[in-house]
Write an enzyme that holds these catalytic residues in place. Structure first.
Site, PDB file in Angstrom:
ATOM      1  N   HIS A 238     -51.945  50.342  20.096  1.00  0.00           N
ATOM      2  CA  HIS A 238     -52.736  50.670  21.286  1.00  0.00           C
ATOM      3  C   HIS A 238     -51.840  51.133  22.440  1.00  0.00           C
ATOM      4  CE1 HIS A 238     -56.218  50.913  23.834  1.00  0.00           C
ATOM      5  NE2 HIS A 238     -55.419  50.471  24.797  1.00  0.00           N
ATOM      6  N   HIS A 265     -48.798  52.004  31.634  1.00  0.00           N
ATOM      7  CA  HIS A 265     -49.201  53.197  32.375  1.00  0.00           C
ATOM      8  C   HIS A 265     -48.240  53.559  33.509  1.00  0.00           C
ATOM      9  CE1 HIS A 265     -52.811  53.027  30.088  1.00  0.00           C
ATOM     10  NE2 HIS A 265     -53.159  51.863  30.582  1.00  0.00           N
TER      11      HIS A 265
HETATM   12 ZN   LIG Z   1     -55.511  51.325  26.711  1.00  0.00          ZN
END
Ligand SMILES: [Zn+2]
Length: 306
Positions: A238, A265
């Site tokens: 993921h 991120h």
């Molecule tokens: Zn994600």
């Protein structure tokens, strides 16, 4: 028609669901877009300044999800799973229309996006694909977290590692060759969170739509969901999915080698900003038969015959 030409989808596609963080219901429609349009988000619930063009430089927040904001302050968030699906499937041009600020989380993976896009099929244009080729090694570090971008001759490789002190089940490392490997495991891998973080996230106004239907929840090393792991490396897969989606905000698919440890991120976005803020670090190449990395041929011919 060359398999190296830009692609969009054959027909429009609808998705309905809730935003993972907003908890709001959202309807999203993907529309075919012309060559060289790129990927465009449109907030159809707003009348003005409602277009958002993805860029690593308009990421306004990268904690827990990736949020893009245009110059008028209009945002879309949790774009990463759909962006990863588009990048992995080789979609160059698409209009993404949604009536809320956050994309639907679906089952927490890119499974639904990929399955429906593959079902509706691709439309290939007469315009050549453009790619970003990494020319110089760039490293971004944030304490023990890091991401490295390096040149690579033929493909895009993402090598990712996660480490957690309390949850040994989460200590995983995996590598994906984006244009050559079967990406099903990566597309189907769900987002995850720790049980002890659920309350904290909700207090911060995040994960309002989060449930066992759209995230793996871990209590120690125990998975609280009825559906156990979809593949042995689901957690790190993921993270590779997230990384790929964040990378596609660069505007084109990329050729290079990416290594990240304990990133996410924010680390990916900071690294990309550094990479793309200097023209000497990368080049944009138009793919013609003679300068094509052969992995693109493999991936694209597979897809166009599907
Ligand atoms: Zn994600």
């Amino acid at each position: 028609m060359s398999v190296l030409n830009q692609k969009t989808i054959k027909k429009s596609l609808e998705f309905k669901g809730i935003g993972l963080h907003s908890g709001k219901e959202v309807a999203m429609t993907l529309f075919p877009a012309p060559p060289n349009a790129g990927i465009i988000f449109k907030r159809s619930d707003l009348k003005n300044n409602n277009l958002i063009f993805p860029s690593v430089f308009n990421v306004s927040s990268a904690s827990y999800c990736t949020k893009l904001t245009n110059e008028s302050g209009v945002s879309v968030s949790t774009v990463e799973h759909l962006m990863a699906a588009l990048c992995g499937l080789g979609i160059d041009n698409l209009l993404i229309d949604l009536n809320s600020e956050e994309l639907p989380i679906m089952d927490g993976s890119a499974k639904n996006f990929v399955e429906l896009i593959e079902k509706v099929g691709f439309k290939i244009s007469d315009q050549p694909i453009r790619i970003i080729k990494i020319d110089k090694k760039i490293t971004y570090k944030d304490n023990e977290k890091f991401i490295i971008f390096e040149p690579n001759k033929i493909t895009l490789e993402i090598d990712f590692e996660i480490k957690y002190r309390q949850n040994s089940i989460l200590n995983q490392r995996n590598k994906k060759n984006i244009y050559m490997d079967d990406l099903k495991d990566m597309f189907y891998s769900r987002t995850f969170c720790l049980f002890e973080d659920v309350e904290k996230l909700k207090k911060l106004g995040l994960a309002q739509g989060g449930s066992l239907d759209n995230a793996i929840v871990l209590k120690g090393n125990e998975i609280l969901n009825t559906e156990k792991l979809r593949n042995a490396n689901e957690f790190v897969n993921h993270k590779i999915l997230d990384c790929l989606g964040d990378i596609y905000l660069a505007g084109h698919r990329m050729v290079g080698k990416i290594t990240s440890s304990q990133g996410g991120h924010n680390v990916t976005n900071q690294g990309l900003r550094e990479l793309l803020s200097n023209n000497e670090n990368f080049s944009i190449i138009e793919l013609k038969e003679k300068n094509i990395p052969h992995s693109f041929l493999v991936r694209n011919s597979l897809k166009s015959s599907a």
